[in-house]
Design a protein around this motif. Sequence first.
Motif, PDB file in Angstrom:
ATOM      1  N   ARG A  32       0.808  -1.225   0.000  1.00 52.83           N
ATOM      2  CA  ARG A  32       0.000   0.000   0.000  1.00 52.83           C
ATOM      3  C   ARG A  32       0.833   1.262   0.000  1.00 52.83           C
ATOM      4  O   ARG A  32       0.279   2.365  -0.008  1.00 52.83           O
ATOM      5  CB  ARG A  32      -0.917   0.010   1.227  1.00 52.83           C
ATOM      6  N   LEU A  33       2.132   1.117   0.040  1.00 51.45           N
ATOM      7  CA  LEU A  33       3.000   2.281   0.210  1.00 51.45           C
ATOM      8  C   LEU A  33       2.777   3.354  -0.859  1.00 51.45           C
ATOM      9  O   LEU A  33       2.599   4.534  -0.513  1.00 51.45           O
ATOM     10  CB  LEU A  33       4.464   1.824   0.214  1.00 51.45           C
ATOM     11  N   PRO A  34       2.759   3.035  -2.143  1.00 48.52           N
ATOM     12  CA  PRO A  34       2.536   4.099  -3.146  1.00 48.52           C
ATOM     13  C   PRO A  34       1.208   4.816  -2.968  1.00 48.52           C
ATOM     14  O   PRO A  34       1.142   6.054  -3.082  1.00 48.52           O
ATOM     15  CB  PRO A  34       2.583   3.339  -4.474  1.00 48.52           C
ATOM     16  N   ALA A  35       0.151   4.056  -2.656  1.00 47.08           N
ATOM     17  CA  ALA A  35      -1.162   4.678  -2.480  1.00 47.08           C
ATOM     18  C   ALA A  35      -1.200   5.572  -1.248  1.00 47.08           C
ATOM     19  O   ALA A  35      -1.790   6.664  -1.270  1.00 47.08           O
ATOM     20  CB  ALA A  35      -2.240   3.595  -2.376  1.00 47.08           C
ATOM     21  N   LEU A  36      -0.554   5.127  -0.177  1.00 48.55           N
ATOM     22  CA  LEU A  36      -0.550   5.931   1.045  1.00 48.55           C
ATOM     23  C   LEU A  36       0.217   7.236   0.846  1.00 48.55           C
ATOM     24  O   LEU A  36      -0.234   8.306   1.263  1.00 48.55           O
ATOM     25  CB  LEU A  36       0.078   5.124   2.194  1.00 48.55           C
TER      26      LEU A  36
END
Length: 276
Positions: free
Chosen positions: A46-50
């Motif tokens: 989820r890092l890019p979305a967060l």
Amino acid sequence: MARSDGRRRGRSVRGLAPLVWIPAGIALALLVLPLVALAVRAPWARLPALLARSEIASALALSLGTALLSTLIALVLGIPLALVLVRSAAWPAVPRRVLRALVTVPLVLPPVVGGVALLLLLGRRGLIGGALDAWWGLTIPFTTTAVVIAQVFVAMPFLVLAVEGAVRASDRRFEQVAATLGGSRATVFLRVTLPLVAPGVSAGAVLCFTRALGEFGATITFAGSFPGVTQTLPIATYLELQRDPDAAIALSLVLMIVSVVVLVALRDRWMPGVSA
């Protein structure tokens, strides 16, 4: 020569007693394991979305912009202050020690106390802020300007001490020769002194930038937390920890990666007497 150096290092390492290795291992674990836990628990998928969320992107942009501006201000003000510190070696003991204490006190002062001190100085009822508000209607607290001032306050000593160490370690004979050949003080400073201490200046600037990027206590006390205005990355991390722990972990990971990259890039240049 290289072999003899390697043998000496090997003997010095093997000569350490087990009673030294055990607490050293515990100390290293206390320093490393929290970072390992952060990396293991990070929501990598989820890092890019967060990080793409608007409030987080805004906090990241604000942190990078203010930290860069704070570093530039620290360079302009800190290099001359470092030179004054070097020259103070010839002063009497009391003013020399007082000056050094004043320069280094932000390093040991709790950041929240620094924020309170800035409020008492530049707040609407502060020693200087009251006059600014009464005469020109200028209000500094809880603005982006307050973020920059707080970052400069806590981060500039890192730059000053790094530059001072570089100046003390440099060969002053080059300056003397340049002065003998007719160079003015400004010419000697720009063409001789600055190139000699350039590694120390760059190391101090990077340390200053990293410290400014991670500043929390003085910023939230003096500037508050207004999205897009004063909410920097550390403040956003603290707030997200209460709302979305995954987002807080992602932001913490970003700050950790920046710090590690800075230290790797600096290698040993920020420690006098140690070579990579």
